[in-house]
Design a protein around this motif. Structure first.
Motif, PDB file in Angstrom:
ATOM      1  N   ARG B  16       0.859  -1.181   0.000  1.00  0.00           N
ATOM      2  CA  ARG B  16       0.000   0.000   0.000  1.00  0.00           C
ATOM      3  C   ARG B  16       0.898   1.235   0.000  1.00  0.00           C
ATOM      4  NH1 ARG B  16      -3.124  -3.219  -1.141  1.00  0.00           N
ATOM      5  NH2 ARG B  16      -5.216  -3.643  -0.342  1.00  0.00           N
ATOM      6  N   ASN B  17       0.380   2.320  -0.575  1.00  0.00           N
ATOM      7  CA  ASN B  17       1.141   3.568  -0.603  1.00  0.00           C
ATOM      8  C   ASN B  17       0.875   4.394   0.636  1.00  0.00           C
ATOM      9  OD1 ASN B  17       2.448   3.410  -3.150  1.00  0.00           O
ATOM     10  ND2 ASN B  17       0.442   3.716  -4.109  1.00  0.00           N
ATOM     11  N   ILE B  18       1.870   5.209   0.988  1.00  0.00           N
ATOM     12  CA  ILE B  18       1.686   6.192   2.047  1.00  0.00           C
ATOM     13  C   ILE B  18       2.694   7.314   1.824  1.00  0.00           C
ATOM     14  CG2 ILE B  18       3.287   5.028   3.649  1.00  0.00           C
ATOM     15  CD1 ILE B  18       1.327   5.953   5.899  1.00  0.00           C
ATOM     16  N   THR B  19       2.299   8.527   2.200  1.00  0.00           N
ATOM     17  CA  THR B  19       3.246   9.639   2.122  1.00  0.00           C
ATOM     18  C   THR B  19       3.816   9.886   3.509  1.00  0.00           C
ATOM     19  OG1 THR B  19       1.984  10.599   0.307  1.00  0.00           O
ATOM     20  CG2 THR B  19       3.540  12.052   1.454  1.00  0.00           C
ATOM     21  N   ARG B  24       6.541   9.797  -1.162  1.00  0.00           N
ATOM     22  CA  ARG B  24       5.556   8.756  -1.470  1.00  0.00           C
ATOM     23  C   ARG B  24       6.270   7.403  -1.444  1.00  0.00           C
ATOM     24  NH1 ARG B  24       0.383   8.487  -0.559  1.00  0.00           N
ATOM     25  NH2 ARG B  24      -0.880   7.478  -2.177  1.00  0.00           N
ATOM     26  N   PRO B  47       2.555   2.053 -10.429  1.00  0.00           N
ATOM     27  CA  PRO B  47       2.406   2.006  -8.980  1.00  0.00           C
ATOM     28  C   PRO B  47       2.914   0.687  -8.407  1.00  0.00           C
ATOM     29  CG  PRO B  47       0.285   1.605 -10.022  1.00  0.00           C
ATOM     30  CD  PRO B  47       1.279   1.804 -11.132  1.00  0.00           C
ATOM     31  N   ASP B  50       0.896  -1.783  -6.230  1.00  0.00           N
ATOM     32  CA  ASP B  50      -0.111  -2.645  -6.840  1.00  0.00           C
ATOM     33  C   ASP B  50       0.505  -3.891  -7.476  1.00  0.00           C
ATOM     34  OD1 ASP B  50      -2.215  -1.064  -6.125  1.00  0.00           O
ATOM     35  OD2 ASP B  50      -2.377  -0.017  -8.048  1.00  0.00           O
TER      36      ASP B  50
END
Lengths: 807, 106
Positions: B16-19, B24, B47, B50
């Motif tokens: 999962r992404n997070i800043t 990022r 991405p 993913d």
């Protein structure tokens, strides 16, 4: 040696066979007679555990086919026993009567399993693990036994335990000392092995001396020295070997633990040699195949009066238990050693050094560079920095290995031999190279390395099978067999058993498909094995947004559906709305977190435009409206789409139904196309109009819609079960051949079975877009700094650590 | 180390992404541990969160480029930064300030 001197080899095991082969390679003329006590030709005992695991026929273990013996002029006497003889006169007595003369004699009588002299050892239910009959008996018992015990935690004992566990039987390995495989492993690696065994349902009980096998009429339990006991209605004993020296004693040869031999492999009598597990060299008896083959080569030389000497062997071992990679060579400990270990990943790599030279290596869980390290230990290479040497070995590919690096330890084949088979002998395929060099024909664990080296030497592979997992070189069929025979339900279970999907992960989606297909969709779904498209049920675009295509069977829609689509497109400011080639409406540029909301507002099922599945059935309006129409293509297309939708397939399947041969639905270039013709329906398969263009082959022309549906459904299921992952029908149909496909799908029995499995799989499908209200994880559609959807009022995103972690 | 999420926030075997601190980052939870690398594939901006993940590698969903999660090394010269991750009491922390393996200067 004078013409047609006769060398008689007593013993039809690996050792006897190896001597015969080595002799024939060196001398085309010498007469060779191989006397086998068993009724079978020499077979590969090391691969016994394979039979135990999968129940395959013992005949598959044969070292050489029957023709080989005639082709190579080796006389074989099967089921004959040598009872005695007169060595000075050069005669042997067979079965109490017949006389056999020899000029030179080789005793390769092997060994017997060592059975401890404890009460109950002779009870029914107690088995050694030594020959195919033992395997069969153990396998049979394992299917009914409630708990099995394997006495002996060495290499063979663990392989036996694995075979029993594979039958679904509880099994405990009983070991006398404080660690498994103590001859090969150090305490740390031995301890790391245990959880991997536990994953395979193998329990381990260390420091336990079995005092008795209990039970009146048959084995029912074990009694230990410390007073404890356990239940066991199947007991396998694998604590070692006892060299078979009865005949040697009868003949008056010097024996100790085994038959005593000199460096020339000659016994105390000048006309008699001994090789293999029955022979004792410098106080050592070897029970592994590599030293036996070295001995056989030396014996062949000295039998032919060439000088050669056997000076002992550095032992190496590979554990042949699916799911556990373990290679050891030489000593378990040295003066200094370098260890690289990852407890979580259960990997352990160790190189031991003494006097500045490599003396041993242990590779558990990560066996990269095994060949290079084995070569280093065998050559006692100088090692200045063992940590560097370990790292260098793991990066070594086939090209980096020295020619002397031994690739096949069973048959002692080096990289140079493999390269020569290609470059000098003109072999072009791994199979030819394996047949010529014998590499990979022992335990088989070196096959991937052999294939790599052949590919390197030949500049590519000529018969590269389509591997589902390229890292572990496993094909779809091999994996499907494993899934079926072991009842595997998920990608993780397959990974654990077969080692697939761990190195690069590229095969995980293929495994996910396979595990679902074999289990008729009643598998345990693991989203991490699926492409992002199948995790969020939408097609990822180049900018990371997604496209949404709602279900529109046969390309038929309604005003109210169109109104909803228009409303959704406006509400979510969807940048592009496009009609697709498959007669659907595509909403492009939807963000991942909007997907569940978009689906909810659309209130239409998924159109599967993102999946390897039956995507669309394209139709023309057909006889209901068209003045040329011969059949109801639109109605039939909708019917077909209902019947097939939701099913995953090896690659996408596009279908079409045309109402007449004018073919407005382009059915002749579809994976499955149906065309209404005068008096019936034409069923076509294997068409394409993409990167390659292919006209679909005519499978058959039938009279009714029901027949067309039946035929095309049967083909669809056959394709689902037999195509390689990502293999479109336009490759699959020519590969199998149209005639073969016709034969299969029209066969009543096979066809009925295919349709039944199709029915089961279809019954287990659901609309994936329902996950909008029932996600598999709260963050199925959101990143970590976005708020996951939930039923209650919005709550602020957690931005700090939890209280208890802030200390 | 900066707090990123709770352990349960990332499904097993996924990313999962997070800043974090303006950066990022794609955070992965695999069988062999937690990893953090730059969120964006240097090839065409795919991405990475993913992608399909296995023990130590992620494959970009756009063009199948694979990156080692421990070092960030990709095919050829392609490389992303990898950041140390720590799991304490069910919470995941990332050290975004100190790449585990600094990218090679162009």
């Amino acid at each position: 040696m004078s013409e047609r001197d006769r060398i008689v080899i007593v013993g039809g095991g690996i050792a006897g066979q190896a001597v015969a082969e080595a002799l024939r390679e060196r001398d085309p003329d010498v007469a060779i007679t191989l006397v086998c006590g068993e009724d079978a030709l020499p077979y590969d005992r090391i691969r016994l555990s394979e039979i135990l695991v999968d129940g395959s026929d013992a005949a598959t273990l044969a070292l050489r086919p029957e023709e080989w013996f005639a082709d190579h002029d080796v006389e074989v006497l099967l089921g004959r026993w040598v009872e005695g003889g007169d060595l000075d006169a050069g005669t042997l007595v067979l079965d109490g009567a017949e006389e056999l003369t020899f000029d030179k004699l080789v005793l390769a009588t092997g060994s017997q399993p060592l059975l401890p002299p404890i009460p109950g050892i002779g009870l029914p239910g107690v088995h050694p693990f030594r020959d195919p009959a033992d395997c069969e008996a153990i396998r049979q018992s394992a299917t009914t036994a409630t708990h099995a015990a394997v006495i002996g935690g060495g290499l063979l004992g663990l392989e036996a335990a694995r075979g029993i566990a594979a039958q679904g039987c509880d099994v405990t390995v009983i070991h006398l000392v404080d660690r498994l495989m103590e001859r090969q492993l150090d305490p740390v690696s031995a301890a790391m092995l245990e959880p991997s065994l536990a994953d395979l349902n193998i329990k381990v009980r260390l420091e336990s001396a079995t005092q008795a096998i209990t039970g009146g009429d048959r084995a029912r339990g074990l009694q230990f020295k410390d007073g404890s006991s356990m239940d066991a209605d199947l007991v396998v004993v694998s604590i070692g070997i006892r060299p078979e020296k009865t005949l040697a004693n009868t003949l008056g040869l010097a024996t100790n633990r085994g038959i005593v031999v000199a460096d020339s492999m000659r016994t105390s009598h000048p006309r008699v040699w001994s090789v293999g597990e029955c022979a004792e060299h410098a106080g050592m008896v070897y029970g592994l195949v590599a030293p036996i083959l070295e001995q056989a080569r030396v014996a062949a030389d000295t039998l032919l009066d060439r000088s050669a000497a056997y000076t002992g062997s550095i032992l190496s071992a590979k554990l042949k238990v699916a799911g556990i990679d373990l290679v050891t060579v030489g000593e378990a400990d040295g003066e200094t050693s370098a260890v690289v270990s990852d407890a979580a990943a259960r990997t352990y790599r160790k190189l031991s050094v003494r006097d500045g030279r490599a003396v041993g290596a242990i590779l558990l869980g990560d066996v990269r560079g095994a060949e290079a390290l084995m070569a280093a230990v065998r050559a006692a290479e100088e090692v200045t920095d063992p940590l560097d040497a370990l790292a260098a070995a793991s990066a070594a590919g086939p090209a980096d290995l020295p020619d002397e690096a031994q690739i096949c330890n069973c048959n002692g084949v080096c990289k140079g031999d493999l390269v020569a088979a290609v470059e000098v002998d003109g072999c072009t395929t791994p199979r030819e190279v394996m047949s010529r060099t014998r590499a990979g024909t022992g335990c088989g664990s070196c096959k991937p390395a052999v294939i790599d080296i052949v590919a390197m030497a030949a500049g590519g592979l000529n018969e590269e099978p389509a591997y589902l997992c390229a890292c572990r070189k496993q094909t779809r069929d091999e994996l499907a067999d494993q899934i079926r025979s072991q009842g595997l339900q998920s990608v993780s279970e397959v990974s654990q058993c077969c080692g697939t999907g761990r190195d690069c992960g590229a095969c995980k989606p293929a495994l996910a498909y396979l595990v679902s297909e074999v289990n008729d969709n009643r598998h345990r779904e693991e989203r991490h094995a699926r492409y992002i498209n199948d995790r969020v049920h939408a097609n990822i675009q180049k900018d990371g947004t997604f496209s949404v295509v709602p279900k529109m069977r046969g390309g038929v829609t309604t005003p109210s559906e169109l109104r909803r689509i228009a409303d959704v497109a406006e509400k979510y400011e969807i940048p592009l709305v496009k009609v697709t080639g498959g007669q659907r409406i595509d909403l492009l540029g939807v963000t991942k977190e909007d997907l569940p909301k978009v689906w909810r507002d659309l209130d239409m099922p998924s159109g599967f435009a993102y999946a390897k599945a039956v995507r669309t059935v394209k139709t023309c309006v057909g006889e209901q409206h068209c003045r040329f129409g011969l059949g109801d293509s639109m109605g039939f297309g909708v019917e077909i789409e209902k019947a097939w939708e939701g099913l995953h397939t090896p690659a996408k399947v596009k279908a079409g139904v045309s109402g007449c041969p004018r073919n407005c639905a382009e059915a002749t270039i579809k994976d499955i196309g149906i065309v209404a013709v005068e008096g019936g329906w034409q069923v076509r398969i294997g068409g394409a109009a993409g990167a390659s263009v292919r006209e679909a082959d005519i499978l058959d022309t039938v009279e009714t819609k029901a027949e067309a549906m039946r035929l095309s459904t049967t083909f669809l299921q056959y394709y689902r079960e037999n195509a390689d992952y990502k293999e479109r029908t336009y490759d699959f149909v020519p590969r199998i051949g149209l005639d073969e496909i016709k034969r299969i799908v029209t066969d009543e029995t096979i066809g009925a079975a295919l349709r039944e499995r199709f029915r089961l799989a279809k019954a287990a499908t659901v609309d994936p877009w329902l996950e909008r209200d029932d996600p598999y994880h709260p963050r199925q559609f959101t990143d970590l700094d976005q708020q996951p959807e939930d039923d209650g009022p919005p709550t602020p995103v957690v931005v700090g650590p939890p209280e208890e972690a802030r200390r | 180390m900066t707090f990123a999420c709770r352990e349960d926030d990332v499904p097993p075997g996924e990313g999962r992404n997070i800043t974090l601190e303006g950066k990022r980052v794609a955070l992965f939870r695999t069988d062999t541990g937690w990893y953090a690398v730059d969120a964006v594939c240097p090839h065409k901006g795919g991405p990475l969160a993913d992608g399909i993940v296995c023990d130590h590698a992620v494959t970009c969903p756009l063009h199948d480029r694979s990156f080692d999660l421990r070092t960030g090394q990709g095919p050829g010269e392609d490389r992303v930064s990898a950041y140390p991750v720590e799991l304490r009491d069910g919470a995941v922390y990332v050290a975004v300030g100190s790449p585990a393996a600094a990218p090679v200067a162009a």
